[in-house]
Motif scaffolding. Structure first.
Motif, PDB file in Angstrom:
ATOM      1  N   ASP A 158       0.649   4.292  -2.792  1.00  0.00           N
ATOM      2  CA  ASP A 158       0.475   5.702  -2.424  1.00  0.00           C
ATOM      3  C   ASP A 158       1.644   6.555  -2.921  1.00  0.00           C
ATOM      4  O   ASP A 158       1.455   7.655  -3.428  1.00  0.00           O
ATOM      5  CB  ASP A 158       0.341   5.850  -0.905  1.00  0.00           C
ATOM      6  CG  ASP A 158      -0.972   5.284  -0.381  1.00  0.00           C
ATOM      7  OD1 ASP A 158      -1.902   5.051  -1.182  1.00  0.00           O
ATOM      8  OD2 ASP A 158      -1.063   5.062   0.843  1.00  0.00           O
ATOM      9  N   SER A 194       1.480   6.914  -6.682  1.00  0.00           N
ATOM     10  CA  SER A 194       0.338   7.797  -6.968  1.00  0.00           C
ATOM     11  C   SER A 194       0.717   9.256  -6.742  1.00  0.00           C
ATOM     12  O   SER A 194       0.383  10.130  -7.553  1.00  0.00           O
ATOM     13  CB  SER A 194      -0.857   7.451  -6.073  1.00  0.00           C
ATOM     14  OG  SER A 194      -1.363   6.184  -6.367  1.00  0.00           O
ATOM     15  N   ASP A 195       1.436   9.521  -5.643  1.00  0.00           N
ATOM     16  CA  ASP A 195       1.866  10.888  -5.342  1.00  0.00           C
ATOM     17  C   ASP A 195       2.836  11.411  -6.403  1.00  0.00           C
ATOM     18  O   ASP A 195       2.743  12.571  -6.820  1.00  0.00           O
ATOM     19  CB  ASP A 195       2.521  10.960  -3.954  1.00  0.00           C
ATOM     20  CG  ASP A 195       1.516  10.796  -2.816  1.00  0.00           C
ATOM     21  OD1 ASP A 195       0.295  10.883  -3.073  1.00  0.00           O
ATOM     22  OD2 ASP A 195       1.961  10.563  -1.672  1.00  0.00           O
ATOM     23  N   GLU A 241       0.819  -1.207   0.000  1.00  0.00           N
ATOM     24  CA  GLU A 241       0.000   0.000   0.000  1.00  0.00           C
ATOM     25  C   GLU A 241       0.861   1.270   0.000  1.00  0.00           C
ATOM     26  O   GLU A 241       0.519   2.269  -0.633  1.00  0.00           O
ATOM     27  CB  GLU A 241      -0.922  -0.011   1.219  1.00  0.00           C
ATOM     28  CG  GLU A 241      -2.136   0.868   1.044  1.00  0.00           C
ATOM     29  CD  GLU A 241      -3.162   0.641   2.132  1.00  0.00           C
ATOM     30  OE1 GLU A 241      -3.758   1.647   2.567  1.00  0.00           O
ATOM     31  OE2 GLU A 241      -3.366  -0.516   2.543  1.00  0.00           O
TER      32      GLU A 241
END
Length: 132
Positions: free
Chosen positions: A21, A24-25, A17
């Motif tokens: 994240d 994605s950032d 996860e």
């Protein structure tokens, strides 16, 4: 027509996860607005299948417990996915090289490998080929 980061649709598939994240950032910092994140291969397939607009780019981890990156690429080939594929791994260059051969043999639009931790420069380098 040249695509921009803003118009790019990306599916990130990773069982970690934090990595999902983090990537994605990085994509958001580049201006990517359409990011679909999936924790693991099964969730990735479900996200792909339910997406009304299929992604332009797939960022996929190689080693995942439910469906690994090789099985995921096979499933994408069966779904006739035509977008770009970037494989990610923290397992070193030998694993990444094997994965790149599998991607090329399965006739994926293979853009390359990225070692974890993923850097923004590595993402830009691989993505630019599909932006035209």
């Amino acid at each position: 027509m040249t695509k921009s980061y803003e118009n790019l649709s990306v599916l990130i598939v990773d069982d970690d996860e934090f990595q999902v994240d983090f990537v994605s950032d990085l994509l958001a910092e580049l201006g990517v607005k359409k990011i679909i994140a999936a924790n693991g291969g099964k969730q990735g397939l479900a996200a792909f299948d339910s997406a009304s607009v299929k992604p332009d780019l797939l960022l996929c981890d190689i080693q995942m417990p439910d469906i690994d990156g090789f099985e995921f690429m096979s499933a994408m080939r069966d779904r006739e996915f035509k977008g770009g594929v970037i494989l990610m791994s923290g397992q070193g260059s030998r694993v990444l090289h094997s994965a790149s051969l599998v991607a090329q043999l399965s006739r994926q639009n293979f853009l390359g490998n990225i070692e974890k931790p993923v850097s923004k420069a590595a993402l830009v380098d691989k993505i630019k080929t599909i932006l035209g």
